[in-house]
Design a protein around this motif. Structure first.
Motif, PDB file in Angstrom:
ATOM      1  N   ALA A 260     -68.723  43.434  20.464  1.00 20.50           N
ATOM      2  CA  ALA A 260     -69.298  42.650  19.371  1.00 20.50           C
ATOM      3  C   ALA A 260     -70.824  42.782  19.295  1.00 20.50           C
ATOM      4  CB  ALA A 260     -68.927  41.175  19.533  1.00 20.50           C
ATOM      5  N   LYS A 261     -71.500  42.793  20.461  1.00 22.21           N
ATOM      6  CA  LYS A 261     -72.966  42.834  20.444  1.00 22.21           C
ATOM      7  C   LYS A 261     -73.474  43.382  21.771  1.00 22.21           C
ATOM      8  CE  LYS A 261     -77.022  39.803  20.080  1.00 22.21           C
ATOM      9  NZ  LYS A 261     -77.477  38.387  19.943  1.00 22.21           N
ATOM     10  N   GLU A 262     -74.416  44.324  21.689  1.00 23.61           N
ATOM     11  CA  GLU A 262     -75.028  44.861  22.908  1.00 23.61           C
ATOM     12  C   GLU A 262     -76.212  43.994  23.305  1.00 23.61           C
ATOM     13  OE1 GLU A 262     -77.653  48.609  23.371  1.00 23.61           O
ATOM     14  OE2 GLU A 262     -75.589  49.297  23.776  1.00 23.61           O
TER      15      GLU A 262
ATOM     16  N   THR B   7     -76.434  50.267  34.098  1.00 25.43           N
ATOM     17  CA  THR B   7     -75.919  48.927  33.792  1.00 25.43           C
ATOM     18  C   THR B   7     -75.987  48.669  32.290  1.00 25.43           C
ATOM     19  OG1 THR B   7     -76.671  48.086  35.936  1.00 25.43           O
ATOM     20  CG2 THR B   7     -76.142  46.464  34.247  1.00 25.43           C
ATOM     21  N   THR B   8     -74.882  48.177  31.736  1.00 25.01           N
ATOM     22  CA  THR B   8     -74.833  47.803  30.322  1.00 25.01           C
ATOM     23  C   THR B   8     -74.197  46.423  30.206  1.00 25.01           C
ATOM     24  OG1 THR B   8     -74.658  50.098  29.574  1.00 25.01           O
ATOM     25  CG2 THR B   8     -73.928  48.391  28.038  1.00 25.01           C
ATOM     26  N   VAL B   9     -74.824  45.558  29.406  1.00 26.03           N
ATOM     27  CA  VAL B   9     -74.298  44.215  29.175  1.00 26.03           C
ATOM     28  C   VAL B   9     -73.968  44.078  27.692  1.00 26.03           C
ATOM     29  CG1 VAL B   9     -74.719  41.725  29.372  1.00 26.03           C
ATOM     30  CG2 VAL B   9     -75.724  43.310  31.047  1.00 26.03           C
ATOM     31  N   VAL B  10     -72.736  43.624  27.391  1.00 27.79           N
ATOM     32  CA  VAL B  10     -72.326  43.433  26.001  1.00 27.79           C
ATOM     33  C   VAL B  10     -71.617  42.092  25.865  1.00 27.79           C
ATOM     34  CG1 VAL B  10     -72.038  45.927  25.662  1.00 27.79           C
ATOM     35  CG2 VAL B  10     -70.043  44.515  26.230  1.00 27.79           C
ATOM     36  N   VAL B  11     -71.598  41.592  24.634  1.00 26.28           N
ATOM     37  CA  VAL B  11     -70.701  40.497  24.274  1.00 26.28           C
ATOM     38  C   VAL B  11     -69.515  41.128  23.568  1.00 26.28           C
ATOM     39  CG1 VAL B  11     -70.379  38.397  22.928  1.00 26.28           C
ATOM     40  CG2 VAL B  11     -72.564  38.829  24.054  1.00 26.28           C
ATOM     41  N   ALA B  12     -68.305  40.786  24.000  1.00 25.14           N
ATOM     42  CA  ALA B  12     -67.091  41.369  23.423  1.00 25.14           C
ATOM     43  C   ALA B  12     -66.143  40.257  23.013  1.00 25.14           C
ATOM     44  CB  ALA B  12     -66.415  42.302  24.423  1.00 25.14           C
ATOM     45  N   TYR B  13     -65.261  40.584  22.074  1.00 23.32           N
ATOM     46  CA  TYR B  13     -64.226  39.628  21.662  1.00 23.32           C
ATOM     47  C   TYR B  13     -62.939  40.000  22.366  1.00 23.32           C
ATOM     48  CZ  TYR B  13     -61.571  36.394  18.778  1.00 23.32           C
ATOM     49  OH  TYR B  13     -60.789  35.354  18.347  1.00 23.32           O
ATOM     50  N   SER B  14     -62.405  39.058  23.138  1.00 21.46           N
ATOM     51  CA  SER B  14     -61.264  39.334  23.993  1.00 21.46           C
ATOM     52  C   SER B  14     -60.073  38.481  23.572  1.00 21.46           C
ATOM     53  CB  SER B  14     -61.621  39.039  25.457  1.00 21.46           C
ATOM     54  OG  SER B  14     -60.491  39.142  26.297  1.00 21.46           O
ATOM     55  N   THR B  15     -58.893  39.101  23.556  1.00 13.03           N
ATOM     56  CA  THR B  15     -57.651  38.384  23.264  1.00 13.03           C
ATOM     57  C   THR B  15     -56.646  38.690  24.351  1.00 13.03           C
ATOM     58  OG1 THR B  15     -58.021  38.535  20.869  1.00 13.03           O
ATOM     59  CG2 THR B  15     -55.786  38.021  21.604  1.00 13.03           C
ATOM     60  N   SER B  16     -56.184  37.654  25.034  1.00  6.67           N
ATOM     61  CA  SER B  16     -55.175  37.797  26.074  1.00  6.67           C
ATOM     62  C   SER B  16     -54.053  36.814  25.776  1.00  6.67           C
ATOM     63  CB  SER B  16     -55.773  37.520  27.455  1.00  6.67           C
ATOM     64  OG  SER B  16     -54.795  37.622  28.465  1.00  6.67           O
ATOM     65  N   GLY B  17     -52.890  37.336  25.378  1.00  8.95           N
ATOM     66  CA  GLY B  17     -51.847  36.456  24.879  1.00  8.95           C
ATOM     67  C   GLY B  17     -52.367  35.795  23.618  1.00  8.95           C
ATOM     68  N   CYS B  18     -52.439  34.467  23.608  1.00  3.48           N
ATOM     69  CA  CYS B  18     -53.056  33.739  22.495  1.00  3.48           C
ATOM     70  C   CYS B  18     -54.377  33.097  22.899  1.00  3.48           C
ATOM     71  CB  CYS B  18     -52.088  32.688  21.952  1.00  3.48           C
ATOM     72  SG  CYS B  18     -50.705  33.388  21.016  1.00  3.48           S
ATOM     73  N   GLU B  19     -54.886  33.445  24.087  1.00  2.00           N
ATOM     74  CA  GLU B  19     -56.209  33.003  24.500  1.00  2.00           C
ATOM     75  C   GLU B  19     -57.216  34.008  23.967  1.00  2.00           C
ATOM     76  OE1 GLU B  19     -57.117  30.339  26.054  1.00  2.00           O
ATOM     77  OE2 GLU B  19     -55.195  29.523  26.712  1.00  2.00           O
ATOM     78  N   ASN B  20     -58.253  33.531  23.296  1.00  2.00           N
ATOM     79  CA  ASN B  20     -59.230  34.468  22.754  1.00  2.00           C
ATOM     80  C   ASN B  20     -60.597  33.816  22.662  1.00  2.00           C
ATOM     81  OD1 ASN B  20     -59.291  33.025  20.121  1.00  2.00           O
ATOM     82  ND2 ASN B  20     -57.214  33.827  19.953  1.00  2.00           N
ATOM     83  N   GLY B  21     -61.602  34.658  22.534  1.00  2.00           N
ATOM     84  CA  GLY B  21     -62.976  34.188  22.424  1.00  2.00           C
ATOM     85  C   GLY B  21     -63.938  35.289  22.796  1.00  2.00           C
ATOM     86  N   PHE B  22     -65.210  34.961  22.772  1.00  2.00           N
ATOM     87  CA  PHE B  22     -66.257  35.924  23.132  1.00  2.00           C
ATOM     88  C   PHE B  22     -66.513  35.844  24.638  1.00  2.00           C
ATOM     89  CE2 PHE B  22     -67.059  34.969  18.649  1.00  2.00           C
ATOM     90  CZ  PHE B  22     -67.171  36.262  18.121  1.00  2.00           C
ATOM     91  N   VAL B  23     -66.678  37.011  25.257  1.00  2.00           N
ATOM     92  CA  VAL B  23     -66.939  37.071  26.692  1.00  2.00           C
ATOM     93  C   VAL B  23     -68.125  37.990  26.952  1.00  2.00           C
ATOM     94  CG1 VAL B  23     -64.566  36.592  27.411  1.00  2.00           C
ATOM     95  CG2 VAL B  23     -65.262  38.955  26.993  1.00  2.00           C
ATOM     96  N   CYS B  24     -68.826  37.704  28.018  1.00  2.00           N
ATOM     97  CA  CYS B  24     -69.928  38.556  28.467  1.00  2.00           C
ATOM     98  C   CYS B  24     -69.374  39.558  29.473  1.00  2.00           C
ATOM     99  CB  CYS B  24     -71.015  37.703  29.106  1.00  2.00           C
ATOM    100  SG  CYS B  24     -72.560  38.598  29.440  1.00  2.00           S
TER     101      CYS B  24
END
Length: 542
Positions: A317-319, A326-343
């Motif tokens: 979603a965002k670098e 080393t690289t740090v990003v914000v990503a959108y994660s979906t696991s089953g029906c759990e979802n949200g933005f993660v670092c």
């Protein structure tokens, strides 16, 4: 007002019966005798009935046995009541049957019974018990407003997110201050059937409140029927009040009416580092989880092998930070029906070795890499190696040593008296461990794949010869003593070298030729070392 004569009613009933026979003769074509179609065999839930209805052969559970049929019309005899009824059954979907029936009376034949069938008779819905889910007709992300008859709740907007499984959707209902009967809740929908009648589309699913997921729900509490229309970039959706399709005549009328609008996907706003995406396919050291990156470099999927854990989809979603290793990003994660933005923090360790740190879920992209959700140093490291066989690399030098003591408890009973030889590096690329006693001999070879240093510790990723499993050796040197542990899941930072881990070593220098294990030592030196292994060693590497 026009009066209806008995002759009119007979004519109407005859036409109705002809219509039922003609309409369903194609879907039930062929001579079934008085057997129900084999595809209907099984248990069926109907609101208010317990236990479920069983359809099998000529039996319609508590209704009785079929004694005659024509098309979709069935004459069912109730031997307990001494009467029979005409039942017309509509197959809407392999998981949904609907039927109308007459009163149970004494009838001579199918024609006589079905002449009394009325289009005004109640339409009962049956849902297959333990029905196999089907893909839902729409996908998230969506925003929606909703109404339960006391005004439209549209600020704040509620949301729908797709789950990893395309047969599930997660509805997040928001409460509106000025709207009666609006409330905050999360409800998970599992789609089990879809069909179309005229211009309207129908959906049957199981709707379950997530905060009460641990409660054992009955079908009565979860089955819901929906009617919906597809519009450009939106859907109109109406939900039934209970486990029936009763009262659903329009997407604009129902127990709960929703208008769903397509929303922008929260991911695909950046790319993951090239040194991760070019190999494309990675897996954990114990080969239990794989990480597969897309060709577009902006998403990957985490697959849990040989477990029931839900797979996870992740999109960039965002670098935040981009450096050489080393690289740090914000990503959108979906696991089953759990979802949200993660670092997510990516660490390049060696050509075929990388490590990830994945943070907690945040609802906003701005919060994912910031306290209190993200606290640097608290996320566990996930060590990954490429799916293809990693290259071998130099190992720190060890020499053969004799007469070492191994704690009892992990060797066969016959080995209560034993001697052990531990072999270090016979070559620059393998670490070897030889255990012998009496007639017992066991040699394990670990091929070194990559090494790095971090905060006074050295990490070596190795592969057990003739196995896909990998072991991470972690060691620290103090004067003439080196403490080492082996881990088979990941290169955990919480391990205490020489104390905890799947394999533990205490290595003590025994002569002037010895050197502590560290990367600065030349790989050509010979070291005379004494190694003491924990009882976990042989059990793990055997």
């Amino acid at each position: 007002m026009k009066l209806t004569t008995s002759a009119d009613r007979k004519t109407s009933s005859g036409l109705l019966r002809t219509f039922y026979v003609f309409s369903f003769s194609l879907q039930l074509s062929g001579s079934y005798g008085c057997q129900f179609p084999a595809r209907w065999t099984g248990l069926w839930f109907q609101k208010g009935l317990e236990p479920p209805i069983r359809i099998e052969g000529d039996t319609f559970s508590w209704r009785g046995k079929c004694i005659d049929s024509e098309g979709a019309l069935f004459l069912i005899d109730d031997s307990k009541l001494g009467c029979s009824r005409c039942v017309v059954i509509y197959e809407k979907h392999p998981n949904v049957l609907q039927y109308r029936e007459t009163f149970c009376e004494k009838h001579q034949n199918l024609d006589e019974a079905c002449a009394k069938l009325s289009v005004d008779a109640h339409l009962h819905s049956m849902f297959r018990v333990d029905a196999a889910p089907v893909p839902c007709p729409f996908k998230g992300p969506l925003t929606f407003s909703y109404s339960r008859g006391h005004g439209e709740c549209k600020y704040p907007l509620s949301t729908v997110d797709s789950c990893t499984d395309n047969s599930k959707l997660l509805f997040r209902f928001k409460a509106c201050v000025a709207v009666l009967n609006s409330e905050s809740s999360e409800e998970e929908l599992t789609c089990v059937a879809m069909w179309k009648e005229g211009s309207s589309h129908y959906l049957v699913g199981k709707m379950m409140q997530r905060k009460n997921h641990r409660i054992s729900y009955e079908d009565e509490d979860t089955y819901r029927c929906f009617i919906y229309d597809t519009l450009p970039d939106s859907y109109l959706l109406s939900q039934s009040a209970d486990a029936t399709c009763d009262g659903l005549v329009s997407p604009r009328e129902g127990y709960r009416v929703m208008e769903l609008t397509e929303s922008k996907s929260p991911g695909t706003g950046c790319d993951f580092p090239e040194w991760v995406t070019v190999p494309g396919h990675w897996h954990t050291l114990d080969d239990s989880v794989s990480y597969v990156f897309s060709d577009q470099n902006n998403s990957f999927r985490i697959n849990h092998l040989n477990t029931d854990n839900s797979d996870t989809t992740v999109s960039c979603a965002k670098e935040v930070v981009n450096s050489v290793n080393t690289t740090v990003v914000v990503a959108y994660s979906t696991s089953g029906c759990e979802n949200g933005f993660v670092c997510i923090i990516f660490h390049l360790r060696d050509k075929h070795i990388t490590e990830l740190q994945i943070g907690k879920f945040a609802r906003r992209v701005e919060d994912a890499c910031q306290p209190p959700i993200h606290v640097p140093g608290t996320q566990e490291y996930i060590t990954l190696v490429t799916a293809s066989t990693p290259d071998t690399d130099h190992c720190p030098a060890l020499a053969e040593t004799n007469g070492l003591r191994i704690e009892t408890g992990h060797l066969p009973d016959k080995c209560t008296k034993y001697t052990t030889d531990i072999v270090g590096c016979r070559s620059d690329y393998t670490l070897e461990v030889l255990t012998t006693c009496a007639s017992y001999r066991d040699l394990k070879r670990f091929q070194c794949h990559g090494t790095w240093e971090e905060k006074g510790r050295t990490y070596i990723v190795t592969g057990l010869e003739e196995s896909r499993r990998k072991v991470c050796f972690v060691f620290s040197a103090r004067s003439r003593v080196t403490l080492m542990s082996g881990l088979h899941g990941t290169c955990s930072r919480s391990v205490q070298p020489g104390v905890t881990g799947n394999i533990t070593f205490n290595i003590t220098a025994a002569g002037d030729c010895d050197y502590p294990l560290n990367l600065a030592a030349s790989f050509t030196y010979s070291a005379c070392l004494i190694l003491v292994f924990s009882s976990a060693l042989t059990r793990y590497i055997r």
